[in-house]
Design a protein around this motif. Structure first.
Motif, PDB file in Angstrom:
ATOM      1  N   ARG A  67       0.833  -1.199   0.000  1.00  0.00           N
ATOM      2  CA  ARG A  67       0.000   0.000   0.000  1.00  0.00           C
ATOM      3  C   ARG A  67       0.872   1.254   0.000  1.00  0.00           C
ATOM      4  NH1 ARG A  67      -3.371  -1.714   3.997  1.00  0.00           N
ATOM      5  NH2 ARG A  67      -2.690  -0.167   5.532  1.00  0.00           N
ATOM      6  N   VAL A  68       1.886   1.249   0.816  1.00  0.00           N
ATOM      7  CA  VAL A  68       2.762   2.425   0.873  1.00  0.00           C
ATOM      8  C   VAL A  68       3.464   2.621  -0.478  1.00  0.00           C
ATOM      9  CG1 VAL A  68       4.763   3.473   1.996  1.00  0.00           C
ATOM     10  CG2 VAL A  68       3.105   2.200   3.361  1.00  0.00           C
ATOM     11  N   ALA A  69       3.952   1.543  -1.054  1.00  0.00           N
ATOM     12  CA  ALA A  69       4.638   1.648  -2.350  1.00  0.00           C
ATOM     13  C   ALA A  69       3.684   2.211  -3.398  1.00  0.00           C
ATOM     14  CB  ALA A  69       5.153   0.281  -2.779  1.00  0.00           C
ATOM     15  N   ASP A  70       2.453   1.758  -3.339  1.00  0.00           N
ATOM     16  CA  ASP A  70       1.455   2.229  -4.287  1.00  0.00           C
ATOM     17  C   ASP A  70       1.213   3.722  -4.117  1.00  0.00           C
ATOM     18  OD1 ASP A  70      -0.345   1.693  -6.367  1.00  0.00           O
ATOM     19  OD2 ASP A  70      -2.025   1.747  -4.947  1.00  0.00           O
ATOM     20  N   GLN A  71       1.078   4.175  -2.863  1.00  0.00           N
ATOM     21  CA  GLN A  71       0.865   5.598  -2.596  1.00  0.00           C
ATOM     22  C   GLN A  71       2.031   6.430  -3.099  1.00  0.00           C
ATOM     23  OE1 GLN A  71       0.306   5.502   1.615  1.00  0.00           O
ATOM     24  NE2 GLN A  71      -1.840   4.841   1.472  1.00  0.00           N
ATOM     25  N   VAL A  72       3.224   5.952  -2.843  1.00  0.00           N
ATOM     26  CA  VAL A  72       4.413   6.700  -3.273  1.00  0.00           C
ATOM     27  C   VAL A  72       4.393   6.880  -4.783  1.00  0.00           C
ATOM     28  CG1 VAL A  72       6.926   6.575  -3.496  1.00  0.00           C
ATOM     29  CG2 VAL A  72       5.843   6.024  -1.307  1.00  0.00           C
ATOM     30  N   LEU A  73       4.078   5.795  -5.504  1.00  0.00           N
ATOM     31  CA  LEU A  73       4.102   5.861  -6.962  1.00  0.00           C
ATOM     32  C   LEU A  73       2.914   6.639  -7.538  1.00  0.00           C
ATOM     33  CD1 LEU A  73       5.393   2.305  -7.848  1.00  0.00           C
ATOM     34  CD2 LEU A  73       6.572   4.465  -8.280  1.00  0.00           C
ATOM     35  N   GLN A  74       1.787   6.581  -6.845  1.00  0.00           N
ATOM     36  CA  GLN A  74       0.636   7.378  -7.286  1.00  0.00           C
ATOM     37  C   GLN A  74       1.017   8.851  -7.285  1.00  0.00           C
ATOM     38  OE1 GLN A  74      -2.572   6.625  -8.095  1.00  0.00           O
ATOM     39  NE2 GLN A  74      -2.494   4.397  -7.781  1.00  0.00           N
ATOM     40  N   ALA A  75       1.696   9.260  -6.218  1.00  0.00           N
ATOM     41  CA  ALA A  75       2.040  10.668  -6.058  1.00  0.00           C
ATOM     42  C   ALA A  75       3.195  11.070  -6.975  1.00  0.00           C
ATOM     43  CB  ALA A  75       2.391  10.946  -4.602  1.00  0.00           C
ATOM     44  N   ASP A  76       4.063  10.115  -7.265  1.00  0.00           N
ATOM     45  CA  ASP A  76       5.281  10.458  -8.003  1.00  0.00           C
ATOM     46  C   ASP A  76       5.717   9.246  -8.846  1.00  0.00           C
ATOM     47  OD1 ASP A  76       7.680  11.520  -8.859  1.00  0.00           O
ATOM     48  OD2 ASP A  76       8.718  11.195  -6.941  1.00  0.00           O
ATOM     49  N   PRO A  77       5.016   9.023  -9.980  1.00  0.00           N
ATOM     50  CA  PRO A  77       5.204   7.785 -10.753  1.00  0.00           C
ATOM     51  C   PRO A  77       6.647   7.535 -11.181  1.00  0.00           C
ATOM     52  CG  PRO A  77       3.356   9.046 -11.604  1.00  0.00           C
ATOM     53  CD  PRO A  77       4.017   9.900 -10.579  1.00  0.00           C
ATOM     54  N   LEU A  78       7.379   8.595 -11.474  1.00  0.00           N
ATOM     55  CA  LEU A  78       8.742   8.388 -11.969  1.00  0.00           C
ATOM     56  C   LEU A  78       9.789   8.565 -10.874  1.00  0.00           C
ATOM     57  CD1 LEU A  78       8.336  10.216 -15.377  1.00  0.00           C
ATOM     58  CD2 LEU A  78       8.271   7.752 -14.924  1.00  0.00           C
TER      59      LEU A  78
END
Ligand code: ADP
Ligand code: MG
Length: 700
Positions: free
Chosen positions: A662-673
């Protein structure tokens, strides 16, 4: 300046070139960092002092305090030193084979010592071999702890003086030298939000726990970090694939699919099959490359789903292939698929290791020309000589049988990666599936075709075998067929074949010819022998098939209604469930009979109970996972795993896994690259080359 953890391990005081070489060979430890991340697998509480009366051979390391009454040297075959050690509640022998003069010089009869070691049983008496004498231990480490770490080592390392104590000493030396220079690997915002221990604090406490609470804090942080980076890597690959948008476009459902649907489909599809076909249709029609795991219990009709997707590929001018783990299974797919395609202008071919050269050459030529639409085979499909004209869809059946690298080779056969459909009957909880197989979407067929009667499962001890044989006679008299399966842990083990041979004699005696026909199938038979025996059973000529777990995957004999599993305690739950899935395919009531020894471990008894209480593969897998960790599951899936874990455990730590995802997903949602400066550290850590030689990005 070079980072301290990248320093060659040979430069650590106490290591040197010879030990360094061995550490590399035996434990893949090449640098300071590798050693620091060689975590203990267990801890021993050294605050608790046991009495001799309390201890038994099942205990791990224990601490005792008492008096050495006297020493005795024995020079039989092997010279050894024995000391009588007693503490008022009893006495026990301490034994040394090495370092005898050192012990005699430093320890005195009549004095009191604290000793540390593992109780073992020898000739019915307890003793402790090579105990540590606490007085010495104290000055050994600069950093110490009352909770003693126990490290994995190997015989060869121990011979070089690198057992668990020595590794602990090396960790101590390394920590006091390098710890202040260890750099944090999680960005401050994640550290703060989760109140994690810093990396330095965690590394210190994982090796030398300052308290049980601090050990837990260290474990939590290190487990999170491990799983978080795996998830981050997987999710990033997925984002890239979705955005690359370079999949083959199957824009239409055409005449082949429709003809099949209206004229050849022998039954109504289940709602679950329809849903999954829709999901696949949406993927392949989107322009993105599909990467999908299809889970469905044995007998749920995965093959039909695969076939219909291959027809969509053909409608769009693409070839497809299906790879099965055994020749028997490939041949069975080929047979049922060609039957199903009768009257249609679509050409299917079978390629296995036993297709002869001239025939193979012709087949390969046709494949290159695009004249074969649908290729069915074993891992022979992976060979370089196999070239397609336009490979659009790859289906992999019972995928845990194939390694990651093997699978990877298939999609290299196409300029663009083809769509991938991986099918498995080993139910894997969703999060775990994604973690194990990486960047996959998951579809589930959670419904069996109608009219199947649930299989009745019972457990008997061996002593009841004659009753089981009576039951088999009744079923055979009623026209049914029976499987009798023996465990085969390792295909080359003589012992296992002995079991099978004994079983064969017992069964043929109880079911004598000419009244009964019994056939036998196992891995050591030549292909044509195997095939002949198999066919005898498939055609209904043999009443009983005696087999090893070779039949685990694939065979489909609807008239077989009884599955007898001998030494069932030797199989894991996943395998038992697979085997059971061989029956219950026809309209008749089917039975699965588990035979075991009377002496059963609690664990085995639980497995038998589980099998008797449910037919639901997902329930079995979930329960298994919760109770015992991935155990069996991880075993079967090992070849499919793209990474190895150092500290987290997929079963016990599933909560942390879900959270990390979940945390990894949130991080990438906010900043995909991961271009935001606050994520710089994440990007750097992700891109750091792994010496694991397993690459996260090539997962199917
Ligand atoms: P698995 O998912 O274990 O690979 P199979 O594809 O071998 O299962 O299907 C098991 C059996 O069920 C086959 O004989 C197949 O023809 C049959 N089958 C599949 N789908 C249906 C359905 N919708 N209705 C009835 N029978 C079906
Ligand atoms: Mg199947």
């Amino acid at each position: 300046m070079a980072y301290i953890l990248d320093t060659d391990i040979k430069f650590l005081p106490g290591v040197g070139p010879r030990r360094a070489e061995l550490l590399q060979k035996e434990l893949s430890i090449g640098t300071f960092g590798d050693l620091l991340y060689h975590f203990p697998f267990r801890y021993v509480d050294k605050t608790r002092i046991y009495t001799i009366r309390e201890i038994n051979e099942d205990m791990p390391y224990v601490l005792l305090r008492g008096k050495i009454a006297g020493f005795r040297e024995v020079s039989a075959k092997q010279k050894r030193l024995i000391a009588m050690f007693s503490d008022g509640t009893g006495s026990i022998e301490l034994v040394w084979f090495k370092g005898i003069s050192f012990i005699l010089k430093n320890f005195r009869a009549g004095s009191t010592y604290t000793i540390f070691g593992k109780p073992t049983s020898f000739n019915g008496k307890l003793n402790i071999v090579h105990p540590e004498l606490e007085d010495l231990v104290k000055e050994e480490s600069k950093i110490s702890s009352s909770i003693q770490a126990v490290y994995g080592s190997t015989e060869r390392l121990k011979d070089m003086g690198l057992g668990t104590r020595a590794i602990s000493r090396l960790q101590s030396a390394l920590l006091s030298m390098a710890l202040p220079r260890v750099e944090e690997t999680l960005p401050p915002y994640l550290m703060e939000a989760n109140r994690f221990a810093s990396l330095q604090e965690a590394l210190l406490n994982i090796h030398f726990p300052q308290s049980p609470e601090l050990l837990k804090r260290a474990q939590d942080r290190l487990k999170f970090e491990e799983l978080f980076y795996i998830e981050l890597s997987i999710l990033r690959t997925r984002t890239r694939r979705v955005e690359a948008n370079n999949g083959f476009l199957f824009s239409q459902v055409g005449e082949k699919f429709n003809y099949f649907f209206h004229h050849n489909l022998p039954f109504e599809l289940t709602a679950a099959q329809k849903r999954v076909i829709k999901e696949i249709r949406a993927d392949t029609g989107s322009g993105r490359q599909m990467n999908r795991l299809l889970q469905g219990d044995v007998g749920s009709g995965k093959t039909m789903v695969a076939l219909m997707c291959m027809l969509i590929a053909a409608d769009n001018g693409y070839q497809s292939c299906i790879m099965a783990p055994t020749e028997i299974l490939a041949a069975q797919h080929f047979k049922s698929i060609t039957e199903m395609l009768r009257g249609m202008s679509i050409s299917a071919a079978l390629l296995t290791g036993s297709v002869r050269k001239p025939e193979r050459r012709k087949l390969l030529e046709k494949l290159r020309q695009g004249e074969i639409h649908l290729l069915i085979g074993t891992h022979a499909l992976i060979e370089d000589a196999v070239q397609f004209e336009r490979l659009g869809l790859v289906v992999i059946d019972e995928q845990h049988r194939f390694g990651v690298a093997q699978r990877g080779k298939l999609w290299e056969k196409s300029e663009h990666p083809p769509h991938i459909l991986v099918m498995t009957a080993t139910p894997i909880p969703r999060t775990l599936a994604m973690t194990l197989y990486g960047d996959l979407d998951v579809s589930v067929i959670d419904e069996l075709p109608p009219g199947r009667k649930p299989i009745k499962t019972v457990h008997f001890f061996d002593s009841k075998r004659s009753r089981v044989f009576d039951f088999m006679r009744e079923q055979i008299a009623a026209g049914r067929q029976v499987y009798v399966v023996y465990p085969l842990i390792c295909e080359s083990e003589k012992m296992d074949y002995q079991n099978l041979q004994d079983g064969w004699e017992m069964v043929t005696q109880a079911f004598p010819a000419p009244r009964y026909r019994v056939c036998m199938v196992h891995g050591k038979l030549k292909n044509d022998e195997k095939e002949a025996a198999m066919q005898e059973f498939v055609r209904g000529e043999a009443h009983i098939m005696v087999a090893t777990s070779v039949i685990e995957v694939g065979v489909n004999v609807p008239n077989a209604s009884v599955m007898v599993i001998e030494s069932a305690e030797r199989f894991g739950l996943a395998q038992l469930h697979q085997l059971r899935g061989r029956v219950g395919r026809g309209a008749e009531q089917s039975f699965c009979i588990l035979l075991t020894d009377v002496k059963l471990s609690a664990d085995s008894r639980h497995r038998m109970e589980m099998m008797c209480s449910t037919n639901d593969g997902f329930q079995i897998a979930e329960a298994d996972l919760k109770l015992r960790g991935p155990g069996d599951l991880e075993g079967t899936l090992q070849s499919g795993m793209a990474f190895s874990l150092r500290i987290a455990n997929l079963g016990a730590d599933s909560k942390i896994l879900e959270y990390a995802r979940r945390v990894a997903d949130q991080v990438l949602q906010a900043d995909p690259l991961l271009t935001d400066p606050k994520n710089e550290l994440l990007l750097k850590t992700l891109n750091k080359p792994k010496n694991d030689n397993k690459d996260y990005s090539i997962i199917s």
